[in-house]
Scaffold this active site. Structure first.
Site, PDB file in Angstrom:
ATOM      1  N   ASP A  49       0.859  -1.082   0.039  1.00 25.24           N
ATOM      2  CA  ASP A  49      -0.067   0.134  -0.163  1.00 25.24           C
ATOM      3  C   ASP A  49       0.893   1.328   0.009  1.00 25.24           C
ATOM      4  OD1 ASP A  49      -2.293  -1.560   0.014  1.00 25.24           O
ATOM      5  OD2 ASP A  49      -3.065  -0.660   2.015  1.00 25.24           O
ATOM      6  N   ASN A  94      -4.638  -2.109  -4.793  1.00 26.46           N
ATOM      7  CA  ASN A  94      -5.607  -2.069  -3.814  1.00 26.46           C
ATOM      8  C   ASN A  94      -5.758  -1.067  -2.632  1.00 26.46           C
ATOM      9  OD1 ASN A  94      -8.452  -2.614  -3.347  1.00 26.46           O
ATOM     10  ND2 ASN A  94      -7.870  -4.911  -2.528  1.00 26.46           N
ATOM     11  N   ASP A 315     -11.406  -3.090  10.679  1.00 25.71           N
ATOM     12  CA  ASP A 315     -10.095  -3.916  10.564  1.00 25.71           C
ATOM     13  C   ASP A 315      -9.916  -4.782  11.534  1.00 25.71           C
ATOM     14  OD1 ASP A 315     -10.280  -2.167   8.360  1.00 25.71           O
ATOM     15  OD2 ASP A 315      -8.101  -1.404   8.377  1.00 25.71           O
ATOM     16  N   GLU A 343     -11.109  -5.324   0.951  1.00 24.03           N
ATOM     17  CA  GLU A 343     -10.416  -6.086  -0.379  1.00 24.03           C
ATOM     18  C   GLU A 343     -11.233  -7.154  -0.813  1.00 24.03           C
ATOM     19  OE1 GLU A 343      -9.614  -4.457   2.006  1.00 24.03           O
ATOM     20  OE2 GLU A 343      -7.231  -3.935   2.640  1.00 24.03           O
ATOM     21  N   HIS A 387      -5.329  -9.416   2.952  1.00 23.14           N
ATOM     22  CA  HIS A 387      -4.186  -9.534   3.938  1.00 23.14           C
ATOM     23  C   HIS A 387      -4.854 -10.046   5.231  1.00 23.14           C
ATOM     24  CE1 HIS A 387      -4.716  -5.196   4.896  1.00 23.14           C
ATOM     25  NE2 HIS A 387      -5.766  -5.316   4.158  1.00 23.14           N
ATOM     26  N   ARG A 388      -5.971  -9.437   5.465  1.00 17.23           N
ATOM     27  CA  ARG A 388      -6.533  -9.801   6.649  1.00 17.23           C
ATOM     28  C   ARG A 388      -7.224 -10.969   7.331  1.00 17.23           C
ATOM     29  NH1 ARG A 388      -5.161  -5.108   9.132  1.00 17.23           N
ATOM     30  NH2 ARG A 388      -5.361  -3.303   7.998  1.00 17.23           N
ATOM     31  N   LYS A 413       0.290  -6.717   1.440  1.00 20.64           N
ATOM     32  CA  LYS A 413      -0.571  -5.215   1.271  1.00 20.64           C
ATOM     33  C   LYS A 413      -0.105  -4.260   2.560  1.00 20.64           C
ATOM     34  CE  LYS A 413      -5.157  -3.455   0.210  1.00 20.64           C
ATOM     35  NZ  LYS A 413      -5.370  -2.327   1.345  1.00 20.64           N
TER      36      LYS A 413
HETATM   37  O1  LIG Z   1      -8.568   5.949   6.622  1.00 19.71           O
HETATM   38  C1  LIG Z   1      -7.945   4.927   6.663  1.00 19.71           C
HETATM   39  O2  LIG Z   1      -6.665   4.785   6.743  1.00 19.71           O
HETATM   40  C2  LIG Z   1      -8.564   3.588   6.795  1.00 19.71           C
HETATM   41  C3  LIG Z   1     -10.039   3.561   7.026  1.00 19.71           C
HETATM   42  C4  LIG Z   1     -10.707   2.432   7.146  1.00 19.71           C
HETATM   43  O3  LIG Z   1     -11.578   2.353   5.723  1.00 19.71           O
HETATM   44  P1  LIG Z   1     -13.075   2.868   5.796  1.00 19.71           P
HETATM   45  O4  LIG Z   1     -13.149   4.060   6.142  1.00 19.71           O
HETATM   46  O5  LIG Z   1     -13.387   2.557   4.372  1.00 19.71           O
HETATM   47  O6  LIG Z   1     -14.125   1.966   6.597  1.00 19.71           O
HETATM   48  C5  LIG Z   1      -9.851   1.313   7.114  1.00 19.71           C
HETATM   49  O7  LIG Z   1     -10.882   0.283   7.109  1.00 19.71           O
HETATM   50  C6  LIG Z   1      -8.983   1.252   6.390  1.00 19.71           C
HETATM   51  O8  LIG Z   1      -8.098   0.212   6.400  1.00 19.71           O
HETATM   52  C7  LIG Z   1      -7.761   2.337   6.673  1.00 19.71           C
HETATM   53  C1  LIG Z   2      -9.595  -1.914   4.460  1.00 16.94           C
HETATM   54  C2  LIG Z   2      -8.422  -1.990   4.261  1.00 16.94           C
HETATM   55  O1  LIG Z   2      -7.612  -1.216   3.426  1.00 16.94           O
HETATM   56  P1  LIG Z   2      -7.683  -0.094   2.527  1.00 16.94           P
HETATM   57  O2  LIG Z   2      -6.809   1.027   3.329  1.00 16.94           O
HETATM   58  O3  LIG Z   2      -7.268  -0.576   1.180  1.00 16.94           O
HETATM   59  O4  LIG Z   2      -9.087   0.666   2.653  1.00 16.94           O
HETATM   60  C3  LIG Z   2      -7.648  -2.645   5.235  1.00 16.94           C
HETATM   61  O5  LIG Z   2      -6.277  -2.357   5.154  1.00 16.94           O
HETATM   62  O6  LIG Z   2      -8.206  -3.759   5.830  1.00 16.94           O
END
Ligand SMILES: O=C(O)C1=C[C@@H](OP(=O)(O)O)[C@@H](O)[C@H](O)C1
Ligand SMILES: C=C(OP(=O)(O)O)C(=O)O
Length: 430
Positions: A49, A94, A315, A343, A387-388, A413
């Protein structure tokens, strides 16, 4: 496809130095690129990422240097939005934390930017963000399906004004608007419509912006006002906290198996909402201690099933789903509709794989109920390029049977070295 078989595990013990937070790494990189001056970011996460964000910044002409271990990045921003004469195509894998914030930030500059990603990215919604950007002057063309990447931004600055954004699909849309807002031509007022999912991630955003000198007026997460004329100013040195979501697997291992695990990098002073995962383990009966920069968990007398709303920590909530396999009684995880647009469709994937190890599962539209089996069944777990899923199901190896994780490499990721660290704190049954 590659797979990894974990032999039955009986104990978790030790200390883990957590890798940097994904959420903070990608926010700080983008803000440093938009800021005036040189920023040195330490404990940066080295994962896919973050690579996607770094590659995008390279293409955007940002100058930075990475240390040999890729964990320190020294970056010089111009204090101005990105502009290009030649159309650019940015591949963002992703990574939601790259796609959504870049979508808004790139609209501030001038030129054509196409944002693409892996096939799953084309199934992850972005309409709410685009609909909020258009009245501010953004011109956006969807290339395949309306409401989803890939898309092209014909950037010509953002005007500011008053917009609404829906909060219930992803907090990343609001994060993206907030981070772009100070560089709009006029003040921006953002109203959040409906429930705000993943709310603590907005605190990570506001904290990151504040580090770079930006003031945001926050009226109870319902309305945000950002004055124009502010510039991002480099704080000089900034250290990325350990990743609180990555901490969850190690802490859960201790709560399940006995032994004590301490993670370093996240503690009571952390800005990440996922630190609350440890409180959920405590609610289940685990013993939890916090220091300012560490969390320690050991197993309590019993581990009990719970009924919880985990909308704020989607998460880490996945880790509760596999921890539930070892609890007494059923566990219900509620209000996690947006698992479906991550994901993979995580509600469906989680239900399918939990059933493979013998759990009785009810999959609702926005909840999952898990009744653990008396004894786990050995299974090969599919991970859906998530990944999770891979990391959560490593915990199933505490169930006295071998567990195979298909495509364990998908942890790249956010946590490429996960299985090495997991092995280091777990003991195989002899
Ligand atoms: O802003 C961020 O860093 C994130 C927000 C969350 O997503 P959502 O807001 O889509 O739930 C989380 O699931 C993602 O892994 C990271
Ligand atoms: C939802 C996730 O990632 P993203 O930042 O791509 O939304 C995650 O890391 O669980």
């Amino acid at each position: 496809m590659d797979s990894l078989t974990l032999n039955p595990l009986c104990r978790a013990e030790g200390e883990v130095q957590l890798p940097g937070s994904k959420s903070l790494s990608n926010r700080l990189l983008l803000l440093a690129a938009l800021a005036e001056g040189e920023t040195r970011i330490t404990n940066l996460l080295d994962s896919d990422d973050v690579k996607h964000m770094l590659n995008a910044l390279t293409q955007l002409g940002v100058h930075y240097q990475l240390s040999d271990d890729r964990r320190t990045c020294t970056l010089t921003g111009t204090g101005k939005p990105f502009s290009t004469d030649q159309a650019l195509e940015l591949f963002l894998g992703n990574a939601g934390t790259a796609m959504r914030p870049l979508c808004a930030a790139l609209c501030l500059g001038r030129g054509d930017f196409t944002l693409t990603g892996e096939p799953r990215m084309s199934e992850r919604p972005i309409r709410d963000l685009v609909d909020a950007l258009r009245p501010l002057g953004a011109e956006v063309t969807y290339l395949d399906n309306d409401g989803y990447p890939p898309l092209t931004l014909h950037a010509n600055g953002l005007k500011g004004g008053h917009v609404s954004i829906r909060g219930n699909i992803s907090s990343q849309f609001l994060t993206a608007l907030l981070m772009a807002a100070p560089l709009a031509e006029n003040d921006l007022i953002i109203d959040v419509e409906g429930e705000l999912v993943s709310k603590p991630y907005i605190d990570i955003t506001l904290h990151s912006m504040q580090l770079f000198g930006i003031k945001v007026e926050n009226e109870n997460y319902k309305r945000f006002t950002i004055k124009a004329g502010q510039t991002y100013v480099s704080p000089g040195d900034v250290m990325v906290e350990g990743d609180a979501s990555s901490a969850s697997y190690f802490l859960a291992a201790a709560a399940i198996a006995g032994g004590t695990v301490r993670v370093y990098g996240v503690g009571s002073e952390s800005v990440q909402g996922d630190k609350a995962f440890a409180d959920v383990l405590a609610q289940m009966g685990a013993k939890v201690n916090y220091g300012p920069t560490w969390i320690e968990v050991s197993r309590g007398d019993t581990l009990n099933g719970i009924d919880v709303d985990l909308n704020a920590i989607p998460d880490a909530a996945m880790t509760i789903a596999t921890t539930a396999l070892f609890a007494q009684g059923p566990t219900a995880i509620r209000n996690v509709y947006n698992w479906r647009v991550k994901e993979t469709d995580r509600l469906s994937a989680m239900a399918t794989e939990l059933r493979k190890v013998g759990a009785d599962v009810v999959e609702g539209e926005d909840f999952i109920e898990i009744t653990p089996p008396a004894r786990l069944t050995s299974a090969a777990i599919d991970t859906y390029d998530d990944h999770r899923m891979a990391m959560c199901f490593s915990l199933a190896a505490f169930g006295d049977v071998p567990i195979t994780i298909n495509d364990p490499g998908c942890t790249r990721k956010t946590f490429p070295e996960y299985f090495d660290l997991f092995r280091a704190i777990t003991k195989t049954r002899s």
